[in-house]
Design a protein around this motif. Structure first.
Motif, PDB file in Angstrom:
ATOM      1  N   LYS A  55      10.196   1.882  -4.724  1.00  0.00           N
ATOM      2  CA  LYS A  55      10.192   1.936  -6.192  1.00  0.00           C
ATOM      3  C   LYS A  55       9.284   0.858  -6.768  1.00  0.00           C
ATOM      4  O   LYS A  55       8.579   1.094  -7.744  1.00  0.00           O
ATOM      5  CB  LYS A  55      11.623   1.774  -6.715  1.00  0.00           C
ATOM      6  CG  LYS A  55      12.461   3.019  -6.489  1.00  0.00           C
ATOM      7  CD  LYS A  55      13.840   2.881  -7.097  1.00  0.00           C
ATOM      8  CE  LYS A  55      14.736   2.052  -6.222  1.00  0.00           C
ATOM      9  NZ  LYS A  55      16.040   1.796  -6.855  1.00  0.00           N
ATOM     10  N   ASN A  56       9.312  -0.333  -6.140  1.00  0.00           N
ATOM     11  CA  ASN A  56       8.469  -1.423  -6.647  1.00  0.00           C
ATOM     12  C   ASN A  56       6.987  -1.120  -6.510  1.00  0.00           C
ATOM     13  O   ASN A  56       6.177  -1.719  -7.204  1.00  0.00           O
ATOM     14  CB  ASN A  56       8.780  -2.722  -5.904  1.00  0.00           C
ATOM     15  CG  ASN A  56      10.065  -3.356  -6.398  1.00  0.00           C
ATOM     16  OD1 ASN A  56      10.500  -3.077  -7.506  1.00  0.00           O
ATOM     17  ND2 ASN A  56      10.666  -4.178  -5.584  1.00  0.00           N
ATOM     18  N   SER A  57       6.629  -0.193  -5.601  1.00  0.00           N
ATOM     19  CA  SER A  57       5.204   0.105  -5.445  1.00  0.00           C
ATOM     20  C   SER A  57       4.635   0.690  -6.731  1.00  0.00           C
ATOM     21  O   SER A  57       3.427   0.716  -6.913  1.00  0.00           O
ATOM     22  CB  SER A  57       4.977   1.051  -4.268  1.00  0.00           C
ATOM     23  OG  SER A  57       5.448   2.334  -4.589  1.00  0.00           O
ATOM     24  N   SER A  58       5.503   1.115  -7.660  1.00  0.00           N
ATOM     25  CA  SER A  58       4.998   1.625  -8.936  1.00  0.00           C
ATOM     26  C   SER A  58       4.381   0.518  -9.781  1.00  0.00           C
ATOM     27  O   SER A  58       3.688   0.802 -10.751  1.00  0.00           O
ATOM     28  CB  SER A  58       6.135   2.296  -9.720  1.00  0.00           C
ATOM     29  OG  SER A  58       7.146   1.373  -9.991  1.00  0.00           O
ATOM     30  N   LEU A  59       4.599  -0.747  -9.407  1.00  0.00           N
ATOM     31  CA  LEU A  59       3.957  -1.844 -10.137  1.00  0.00           C
ATOM     32  C   LEU A  59       2.459  -1.872  -9.879  1.00  0.00           C
ATOM     33  O   LEU A  59       1.737  -2.669 -10.471  1.00  0.00           O
ATOM     34  CB  LEU A  59       4.581  -3.187  -9.747  1.00  0.00           C
ATOM     35  CG  LEU A  59       6.016  -3.375 -10.203  1.00  0.00           C
ATOM     36  CD1 LEU A  59       6.500  -4.767  -9.905  1.00  0.00           C
ATOM     37  CD2 LEU A  59       6.122  -3.117 -11.687  1.00  0.00           C
ATOM     38  N   ALA A  60       1.993  -0.996  -8.966  1.00  0.00           N
ATOM     39  CA  ALA A  60       0.562  -0.867  -8.706  1.00  0.00           C
ATOM     40  C   ALA A  60      -0.220  -0.690  -9.995  1.00  0.00           C
ATOM     41  O   ALA A  60      -1.361  -1.134 -10.103  1.00  0.00           O
ATOM     42  CB  ALA A  60       0.321   0.324  -7.791  1.00  0.00           C
ATOM     43  N   VAL A  61       0.415  -0.066 -10.984  1.00  0.00           N
ATOM     44  CA  VAL A  61      -0.276   0.219 -12.241  1.00  0.00           C
ATOM     45  C   VAL A  61      -0.769  -1.074 -12.892  1.00  0.00           C
ATOM     46  O   VAL A  61      -1.786  -1.080 -13.586  1.00  0.00           O
ATOM     47  CB  VAL A  61       0.652   1.021 -13.190  1.00  0.00           C
ATOM     48  CG1 VAL A  61       1.813   0.187 -13.671  1.00  0.00           C
ATOM     49  CG2 VAL A  61      -0.119   1.565 -14.361  1.00  0.00           C
ATOM     50  N   ALA A  62      -0.091  -2.199 -12.624  1.00  0.00           N
ATOM     51  CA  ALA A  62      -0.472  -3.458 -13.270  1.00  0.00           C
ATOM     52  C   ALA A  62      -1.746  -4.031 -12.675  1.00  0.00           C
ATOM     53  O   ALA A  62      -2.408  -4.844 -13.318  1.00  0.00           O
ATOM     54  CB  ALA A  62       0.657  -4.477 -13.142  1.00  0.00           C
ATOM     55  N   ILE A  63      -2.099  -3.635 -11.431  1.00  0.00           N
ATOM     56  CA  ILE A  63      -3.311  -4.185 -10.835  1.00  0.00           C
ATOM     57  C   ILE A  63      -4.327  -3.104 -10.536  1.00  0.00           C
ATOM     58  O   ILE A  63      -5.325  -3.360  -9.869  1.00  0.00           O
ATOM     59  CB  ILE A  63      -3.003  -5.007  -9.552  1.00  0.00           C
ATOM     60  CG1 ILE A  63      -2.206  -4.168  -8.564  1.00  0.00           C
ATOM     61  CG2 ILE A  63      -2.245  -6.264  -9.880  1.00  0.00           C
ATOM     62  CD1 ILE A  63      -1.990  -4.865  -7.249  1.00  0.00           C
ATOM     63  N   GLY A  64      -4.081  -1.883 -11.029  1.00  0.00           N
ATOM     64  CA  GLY A  64      -5.105  -0.853 -10.953  1.00  0.00           C
ATOM     65  C   GLY A  64      -5.225  -0.132  -9.633  1.00  0.00           C
ATOM     66  O   GLY A  64      -6.271   0.433  -9.325  1.00  0.00           O
TER      67      GLY A  64
END
Lengths: 402, 384
Positions: free
Chosen positions: B323-332
């Motif tokens: 689920k945390n891999s969705s933070l990918a959006v913050a670094i593109g």
């Protein structure tokens, strides 16, 4: 424990085992060089640590441009919050210091060293700060000291007062920060789009805790309920929310709430708060359920035998015990919630992370990501560390009281 | 004496349930009605037909062939595969690092012990988002350009990412794949046979080594027998602004992977430590008294019992990582969530895309828990 000591002959008091004493060399040998591979590990890690520390210190003291933090400190702390109303944020801190001092005096017996260190903190910060902040920090320190002194005075009633104080503190904070209304009274309205920085991060956390807690307890009770439809609804809610990332819930709140409630303008901060509350409630529900499951059946049966109905049984007998059992886990959940509020930067809010991004866009401070994000990490780290230290104390105390 | 029907417990319970159901259904109805009305006002009709339209945007990295003329559906698939790639790699690496951290936390060596403690405390007290953005902006983007890349043996570090030697498949690669599958199959056969023999005879037999040997022999023989090696190794060469040849991992991917791995490893470390500490000391002493040596004590007594305590919290850590891999959006990094965000921006189809993304994450979560629950049942204590 007690069974072994009672079986011993009572004449000979069992003595504690002799405490081991080491010389410096002995300690080194036991803890660092006991075997050849331990010695190897010590040497390798020792060299790596020394090299890393040296370059990190060199960078922090000579190359890093910390003026990016000092120049923007106000932004980091309260964001765009109007300067004329900053005293309200300080008032919240002063009240908090008073409450902490009071509670420390009442419950924190035998922890004088900690109290002195903690109490000296505002004064130490006041030396570093300037102008208004210095005066405010001095007041904070004095407030904490007053609370501590007050607590020595009469403890029977003060205990109740300070519990009450904690309960009304959080709604009071929200009231103080948002204001009552009116354009230019002492408590004029400050719209949420002006909340920012650490202030917004803490407010998101407080709102998240205050609102998700009752919702989480209700969901936990629903999941334990004997009514199949209620149980099914609660299980579906909890499992769906726990199965998706927080960021999707935040996005849903940002994009779907205006669609769900047309005609009502809900601003971005409130939408984010709604998302955080909905998300956190599902996790809290699972923690509370753990506590509920730990209550023996006898408690339910005894409550029934006393003639209590379901509501009274839950409120007076079951929940107090269940919640008490999971307090340390709940504090852990609140720490996670505090950390998770950083995600609101992705939906465009100016919390601590959002301010960090904004500061890095200033032309004077381009390329200072390391300094800014280390500072942000430090702020988060200090708060989380304090909360987890508190929860460990609490856990030890609750275990001792058992 | 007959009671009035509204005093009957069964009636009250049924009524209460119907009441709750009515409230929830009514609320859902009003909300959906409102949503439909708002969408109509904006001139958007719900439906997934738009997924067949051309996406029209590029994606930075992809495991499958993708151009901006492909459909939205294929763009989503690219995002999903990227999410799965970083999650699977992350889970494997975080487990390895986490076990090391957990064991280091129990080490008798004071320095190692304290360092592991420091690492865990640092990771647990800082939000993952801060960690990710720090690694990305303050480390990977600060690396020198490709021309001045830092060289670590055959690996280059630069602000274009990490470039390393990699095998390029040749014509014989498909045939070699079959050989690999056959090798895995025979290794499994050998392991099962040896296990059965061990259970029959009641004597410990080496199982892992012969199985691995079978696999390695078949893989090596296959490589040599084929007329042309199935892979040619290419090393990265510095071209004008980027690398040519080899495998280049983008800074976004590397930052996300490293951030997820070290963050989750700290939590797994605590899980492992708690699991090992949960095995009573008497078990180790009893095993030693029976004459088992240190390795076999760990292998046959400590680990099987620790695993029971470790598996459930480990599962939730795996789910957290995914689920945390969705933070990918913050670094593109173009993961599922980031791609769906782009699609929302392009088409305004927020409702559909949120439904798709939530559905996918839910299914992945459910699949992972099913798998881990199955494994948990296998290692669980068999009670009377």
């Amino acid at each position: 424990m007690s069974t072994t000591t009672t079986s011993l002959p009572s004449r000979a008091e069992a003595l504690p085992p002799p405490t081991e004493r080491y010389t410096v060399l002995g300690w080194l040998h036991k803890n660092l060089f006991s075997t050849w591979y331990n010695a190897l590990l010590t040497v390798i890690f020792g060299v790596v640590v020394i090299l890393l520390l040296r370059s990190a210190l060199e960078w922090a003291l000579t190359q890093a441009r910390w003026e990016v933090i000092t120049a923007n400190l106000r932004l980091f702390m309260v964001g765009q919050y109007p300067a004329a109303a900053t005293w309200r944020a300080w008032a919240c801190v002063v009240l908090l210091a008073l409450l902490i001092g009071l509670s420390w005096g009442i419950w924190g017996r035998n922890q004088r060293a900690g109290a002195i260190t903690f109490g000296a903190l505002p004064f130490l910060l006041a030396i570093l700060a300037q102008g208004e902040a210095r005066a405010a920090l001095l007041i904070v320190g004095v407030a904490g000291a007053i609370g501590f002194v007050l607590s020595r005075w009469r403890s029977a009633q003060l205990q109740r007062i300070s519990i009450l104080g904690w309960v009304i503190y959080f709604p009071l904070v929200i009231l103080l920060i948002s204001g009552l209304g009116g354009a230019d009274g002492p408590l004029s309205l400050v719209t949420t789009n002006l909340w920012g920085g650490l202030l917004l991060t803490l407010l998101l956390t407080v709102v998240g805790i205050v609102f998700s807690f009752p919702l989480g307890v209700a969901l936990a009770l629903g999941r334990q309920s004997s009514l199949p439809i209620v149980r099914a609804l609660c299980v579906i809610y909890i499992e769906v929310i726990r199965g998706v990332p927080l960021i999707t819930v935040l996005f849903m709140a940002q994009l779907m709430l205006p669609l769900f409630l047309p005609g009502v303008t809900i601003d971005r901060v409130v939408r984010a708060m709604a998302g955080i509350v909905l998300f956190s409630a599902a996790y809290l529900a699972e923690n509370v359920r753990g506590g509920l499951q730990a209550i023996p059946r006898g408690q339910y049966e005894a409550a029934r035998a006393l003639g209590l109905n379901t509501w009274k049984m839950m409120l007076l007998i079951i929940l107090p015990q269940a919640l008490r059992a999971v307090i340390p886990i709940l504090v852990g959940q609140f720490i996670a919630l505090f950390k998770d509020t950083s995600l609101v930067v992705i939906v465009g809010l100016l919390d601590l992370m959002g301010i960090a991004k904004a500061v890095l866009a200033q032309p004077d401070f381009l390329g200072l990501q390391a300094e800014v994000y280390l500072f942000v990490a430090l702020v988060y780290g200090v708060f989380c560390y304090l909360m987890s230290a508190f929860s460990q104390r609490l856990e030890a105390r609750l275990n001792a009281a058992r | 004496m007959s009671r009035a029907f509204w005093r009957d417990d069964r009636f009250v319970q049924l009524a209460a349930q119907l009441f709750v159901l009515a409230i929830v259904a009514g609320l859902a109805f009003v909300l959906v009605q409102n949503m439909a009305a708002s969408l109509q006002r904006q001139g958007i009709a719900l439906g997934f037909g738009f997924l067949d339209n051309a996406a029209g945007f590029d994606i930075g990295e992809s495991l499958i062939r993708y151009t901006n003329t492909d459909t939205f559906a294929r763009a989503l698939l690219v995002g999903l595969l990227n999410t799965l790639l970083v999650s699977v790699l992350g889970i494997i690496l975080a487990t390895v690092l986490g076990v090391i951290v957990g064991i280091a936390r129990l080490s008798g060596n004071w320095l190692v012990n304290r360092l592991a403690w420091l690492f865990i405390e640092l990771m647990r007290n800082v939000p993952l988002l801060v960690l990710l953005i720090f690694i990305y902006t303050a480390f990977f983007l600060k690396l020198p350009r490709a021309r001045q890349a830092i060289r670590l043996g055959p690996i280059y570090l630069s602000n274009r990412g990490v470039a390393m030697p990699w095998g390029e498949p040749t014509e014989t690669w498909p045939i070699y794949l079959y050989i690999i599958i056959a090798a895995v199959g025979s290794a499994v056969l050998v392991a099962t046979g040896l296990r059965l023999w061990q259970e029959r005879s009641g004597r410990p037999k080496p199982i892992a080594l012969p199985a691995l040997g079978t696999f390695a022999t078949m893989a090596a023989v296959g490589w040599l027998v084929l007329p042309q090696p199935p892979l040619t190794i290419t090393t990265p060469q510095i071209a004008a602004f980027n690398f040519r040849g080899g495998l280049v991992l983008t800074p976004e991917f590397m930052a996300l992977l490293i951030g997820l791995v070290i963050y989750t490893a700290a939590f797994i470390g605590e899980v492992v430590r708690a699991g090992i500490q949960s095995v009573p000391k008497g078990q180790v002493e009893a095993a030693r008294a029976l004459g088992l040596n240190g390795r076999r004590t760990l292998q046959l007594v400590v680990f099987p019992q620790a695993l029971r305590v470790i598996i459930p919290p480990l599962t939730s850590q795996y789910l957290n990582l995914t689920k945390n891999s969705s933070l990918a959006v913050a670094i593109g990094y173009p993961d599922l969530f980031a791609v769906s965000g782009t699609i929302i921006n392009q088409t305004g189809r927020a409702v559909e895309m949120i439904a798709v993304v939530m559905g996918v994450y839910l299914s992945v979560s459910l699949l992972t828990s099913l798998l881990m629950n199955w494994y948990n049942r296998r290692v669980r204590l068999v009670e009377r």
